[in-house]
Write a protein that holds these residues in place. Sequence first.
Motif, mmCIF file in Angstrom:
data_model
loop_
_atom_site.group_PDB
_atom_site.id
_atom_site.type_symbol
_atom_site.label_atom_id
_atom_site.label_comp_id
_atom_site.label_asym_id
_atom_site.label_seq_id
_atom_site.Cartn_x
_atom_site.Cartn_y
_atom_site.Cartn_z
ATOM 1 N N GLY A 194 0.829 -1.198 0.000
ATOM 2 C CA GLY A 194 0.000 0.000 0.000
ATOM 3 C C GLY A 194 0.866 1.252 0.000
ATOM 4 N N GLN A 195 0.301 2.364 0.493
ATOM 5 C CA GLN A 195 1.017 3.636 0.638
ATOM 6 C C GLN A 195 1.657 4.099 -0.682
ATOM 7 O OE1 GLN A 195 0.148 4.921 3.121
ATOM 8 N NE2 GLN A 195 0.285 3.685 4.976
ATOM 9 N N GLU A 196 0.900 4.014 -1.763
ATOM 10 C CA GLU A 196 1.442 4.387 -3.067
ATOM 11 C C GLU A 196 1.787 5.867 -3.135
ATOM 12 O OE1 GLU A 196 2.324 2.164 -5.188
ATOM 13 O OE2 GLU A 196 1.508 0.607 -3.875
ATOM 14 N N ARG A 197 0.966 6.696 -2.508
ATOM 15 C CA ARG A 197 1.245 8.137 -2.546
ATOM 16 C C ARG A 197 2.530 8.462 -1.780
ATOM 17 N NH1 ARG A 197 -0.472 13.080 0.103
ATOM 18 N NH2 ARG A 197 -0.650 14.747 -1.458
ATOM 19 N N ALA A 198 2.738 7.801 -0.656
ATOM 20 C CA ALA A 198 3.965 8.030 0.107
ATOM 21 C C ALA A 198 5.188 7.539 -0.667
ATOM 22 C CB ALA A 198 3.875 7.339 1.460
ATOM 23 N N LYS A 199 5.047 6.434 -1.377
ATOM 24 C CA LYS A 199 6.160 5.940 -2.191
ATOM 25 C C LYS A 199 6.496 6.934 -3.298
ATOM 26 C CE LYS A 199 5.044 1.026 -1.552
ATOM 27 N NZ LYS A 199 4.621 -0.218 -2.239
ATOM 28 N N ARG A 200 5.458 7.517 -3.891
ATOM 29 C CA ARG A 200 5.695 8.523 -4.919
ATOM 30 C C ARG A 200 6.425 9.726 -4.324
ATOM 31 N NH1 ARG A 200 6.680 10.006 -10.120
ATOM 32 N NH2 ARG A 200 5.581 11.927 -10.690
ATOM 33 N N ALA A 201 6.059 10.121 -3.116
ATOM 34 C CA ALA A 201 6.734 11.242 -2.463
ATOM 35 C C ALA A 201 8.202 10.927 -2.208
ATOM 36 C CB ALA A 201 6.023 11.587 -1.149
ATOM 37 N N LEU A 202 8.501 9.694 -1.809
ATOM 38 C CA LEU A 202 9.893 9.297 -1.599
ATOM 39 C C LEU A 202 10.691 9.373 -2.898
ATOM 40 C CD1 LEU A 202 9.518 6.189 0.742
ATOM 41 C CD2 LEU A 202 10.377 8.435 1.370
ATOM 42 N N GLU A 203 10.075 8.954 -3.995
ATOM 43 C CA GLU A 203 10.759 9.006 -5.293
ATOM 44 C C GLU A 203 11.085 10.447 -5.678
ATOM 45 O OE1 GLU A 203 9.819 7.889 -9.997
ATOM 46 O OE2 GLU A 203 8.580 7.058 -8.377
ATOM 47 N N ILE A 204 10.128 11.342 -5.495
ATOM 48 C CA ILE A 204 10.356 12.751 -5.837
ATOM 49 C C ILE A 204 11.409 13.359 -4.919
ATOM 50 C CG2 ILE A 204 9.263 15.028 -5.957
ATOM 51 C CD1 ILE A 204 6.618 13.546 -6.589
ATOM 52 N N ALA A 205 11.333 13.030 -3.619
ATOM 53 C CA ALA A 205 12.317 13.554 -2.670
ATOM 54 C C ALA A 205 13.726 13.116 -3.037
ATOM 55 C CB ALA A 205 11.964 13.094 -1.259
ATOM 56 N N ALA A 206 13.888 11.842 -3.422
ATOM 57 C CA ALA A 206 15.205 11.335 -3.800
ATOM 58 C C ALA A 206 15.699 11.968 -5.092
ATOM 59 C CB ALA A 206 15.152 9.819 -3.942
ATOM 60 N N ALA A 207 14.798 12.207 -6.022
ATOM 61 C CA ALA A 207 15.199 12.732 -7.335
ATOM 62 C C ALA A 207 15.667 14.179 -7.258
ATOM 63 C CB ALA A 207 14.039 12.611 -8.320
ATOM 64 N N GLY A 208 15.045 14.975 -6.402
ATOM 65 C CA GLY A 208 15.393 16.393 -6.359
ATOM 66 C C GLY A 208 15.972 16.883 -5.056
ATOM 67 N N GLN A 209 16.245 15.959 -4.099
ATOM 68 C CA GLN A 209 16.785 16.331 -2.782
ATOM 69 C C GLN A 209 15.801 17.220 -2.017
ATOM 70 O OE1 GLN A 209 19.752 14.982 -2.068
ATOM 71 N NE2 GLN A 209 20.567 16.046 -0.288
ATOM 72 N N HIS A 210 14.547 16.846 -2.015
ATOM 73 C CA HIS A 210 13.510 17.653 -1.379
ATOM 74 C C HIS A 210 13.193 17.116 0.013
ATOM 75 C CE1 HIS A 210 12.853 19.700 -5.159
ATOM 76 N NE2 HIS A 210 12.626 18.545 -5.772
ATOM 77 N N HIS A 211 13.121 18.016 0.985
ATOM 78 C CA HIS A 211 12.820 17.629 2.355
ATOM 79 C C HIS A 211 11.364 17.164 2.460
ATOM 80 C CE1 HIS A 211 16.661 19.338 3.170
ATOM 81 N NE2 HIS A 211 16.277 20.574 2.940
ATOM 82 N N LEU A 212 11.148 16.124 3.273
ATOM 83 C CA LEU A 212 9.851 15.456 3.325
ATOM 84 C C LEU A 212 9.413 15.242 4.769
ATOM 85 C CD1 LEU A 212 7.517 13.760 2.025
ATOM 86 C CD2 LEU A 212 9.097 11.797 2.080
ATOM 87 N N LEU A 213 8.149 15.572 5.045
ATOM 88 C CA LEU A 213 7.538 15.308 6.353
ATOM 89 C C LEU A 213 6.363 14.361 6.152
ATOM 90 C CD1 LEU A 213 7.027 15.782 9.381
ATOM 91 C CD2 LEU A 213 5.732 17.832 8.750
ATOM 92 N N MET A 214 6.385 13.250 6.890
ATOM 93 C CA MET A 214 5.296 12.270 6.837
ATOM 94 C C MET A 214 4.559 12.272 8.174
ATOM 95 S SD MET A 214 7.125 9.045 4.864
ATOM 96 C CE MET A 214 8.537 8.972 5.983
ATOM 97 N N VAL A 215 3.235 12.443 8.110
ATOM 98 C CA VAL A 215 2.399 12.463 9.314
ATOM 99 C C VAL A 215 1.371 11.354 9.204
ATOM 100 C CG1 VAL A 215 0.829 13.821 10.741
ATOM 101 C CG2 VAL A 215 2.718 14.952 9.555
ATOM 102 N N GLY A 216 1.313 10.493 10.195
ATOM 103 C CA GLY A 216 0.361 9.390 10.154
ATOM 104 C C GLY A 216 0.334 8.637 11.460
#
Length: 503
Positions: A194-216
Motif C-alpha cells: 500500500g502507501q502508493e502516494r507516500a512511495k511517490r513522495a519518496l521518489e520525488i524527494a530522492a530525485a530532487g533532494q527535497h525535504h519530506l515530512l510524513m504524518v500518520g
Amino acid sequence: MVARAFTVAFEGLEARLVEVQCAVSPGLPAFTIVGLPDKAVSEAKERVRAALTAMSIALPSRRITINLSPADLPKEGSHFDLPIALALLAAIDILPTEDIEDTVSLGELSLDGSLVGVTGALPAALAAAAEKLDLICPKSCGAEAAWVGDARVLGAASLAEVVRHYSGQSPLPEARPGIIADDQNAFDLRDVKGQERAKRALEIAAAGQHHLLMVGPPGSGKSMMAQRLSGLLPPLSATEALETSMIHSIAGLLEEGGISRTRPFRRPHHTASVPSIVGGGRGAKPGEISLAHNGVLFLDELPEFPRVVLETLRQPIETGDVMVSRANAHVRYPARFLLVAAANPCRCGHMSDASQACSRAPNCGADYMGRISGPLLDRFDMRIEVPPVTFQDLDLPANGESSAAIAERVTQARELQGERYNDRADVTVNADVEGELLEKVAQPDAEGREMMTRAADRFGLTARGFHRVLRVARTIADLDGSDAVTRTHVGEALGFRMSTATC
C-alpha cells in the motif's frame, strides 16, 4: 640542538600543519610539553617514555622540552604521540633529523610501543600532500589515508618499525587504498504494502533532494519507508565520497579501509542534544547534520525533539553548512542533507480514529503539531499524510515496484539535473536552485502559472513555499522526462505541499 618533526592539528575539516620541536638541554631531569596542549597531549610524555623503555631506549637525565608550534593553536588528541617520539629520538641522535622533517606523522602509542589508530588520517593525508610531504600513520589508518593519491602513505604497526624505517634497516611499505564494496541495501521498497502516494513522495524527494515530512498514525509504515529512502539515491560521486569521508574520519566513524560510495543515513533519537545534532563538545566535533552530509537525516517522532534542537536546523537547511562557535573554536562543517521527518498526528496517534482517539481530539492534534514552528514547517518541500494500512493491503502479495526500479528513474532525473546545472558549482539538484535560475528552469506554462497563483492566494503560500513548490514541480517534470513544467506537474507538487495534517 633542536630537532623537528611535523604533524597536524584539526580545525573542523582542515588539518593545519604543526611543527613539533624538541630541545634537550642541561638541567634537572624534566619532560615538558608546551604549546596549548590538552590533557591527552600532556599525557603523551608518559606514553612516549614507556614506549621507549619497551624498546630499551633510556632517556637522558637532562631537561627535555617539547614545543608545539604555532603555540597559539589548541592541540587536541592522542595522535601527537608519534611525532613527539620521533622529534625526541632525533634530538638524542638516534634518528636522522633531515629524514624526519620530510614527513608528517600521527599516531597514538601504547605502553609497549605499538601504534594505535587515530581519527583524522584522511584530512592529514590531504595536508601532507599539499605540503608535498610523506605521511606516516598507524597501519590501521593506512588504507584510509592512501585514498589521497598525491601523498606517499606509510603504515606502521609500532614505533620500532618506524625507527627501523628511518635507520634504513627495514623500509616501511606504502599503504594501499582499502577496497570497500558498496553496501547492498537490505531494505527494499517492495516490502511496503500500500502507501502508493507516500512511495511517490519518496521518489520525488530522492530525485530532487527535497525535504519530506510524513504524518500518520503508529504502524502506518513511516519509519519503514524512510529506511528505504537511501536505496533510491544514486551512489556518491568521487568528490562527494571524499568530502563525506573526511567528516566521518574526523568523527572517528570510518571503517578500516576508508571511503565508501554509500550515502550516509543518520537517525538520531529524539532525546539528542543541540551539540549532538549541530556539532560541538570537545574540539567542536561534527554533529548529526554534518555526518548526514550528502545523505539522509531521518528525524523520527519529530514533535518529541526539544524545540531548541529543531530550531537549530533552520539555518543549515537553507545554507547547506553550519558554523560551530565555541569559546576556543569557530569551525564550519558542510551540512547538505536530505531531511526526512515522521510524526504522529497527536500524542496518542489515533486522532483520525474516533474509536481510539482521546477525549481532547482534535485539539490535541493542533497542540502536538504546534511543537513544530511555522518557519521550520515551511522548509519542508513536501508534507504528506500517511493513512493506516488496511488488512486488505497486508493480504496483497509483495509485487510492487522494487527500490532498484525506482532508483533507475531517480538516477535518470539526477542526470538531467546534472546536465542542466553543469556550469554551476553551487547547484547540483533542483532543491539548490533559486533566484533567476529558478524562474528560468521551473517556469510553468500558462495553465500551471494560473494554478500557482490561485493556490498562493487561497492557501497563503509564503515566498519560500511558492519557490519550493516550483522546485518540486521541476523535479516531477524531470521524472517524466519533460523539458516544460506543465499544469499536471504543478498540481502534483501543490498536492504534496497542502497537506491538511500540517497546514
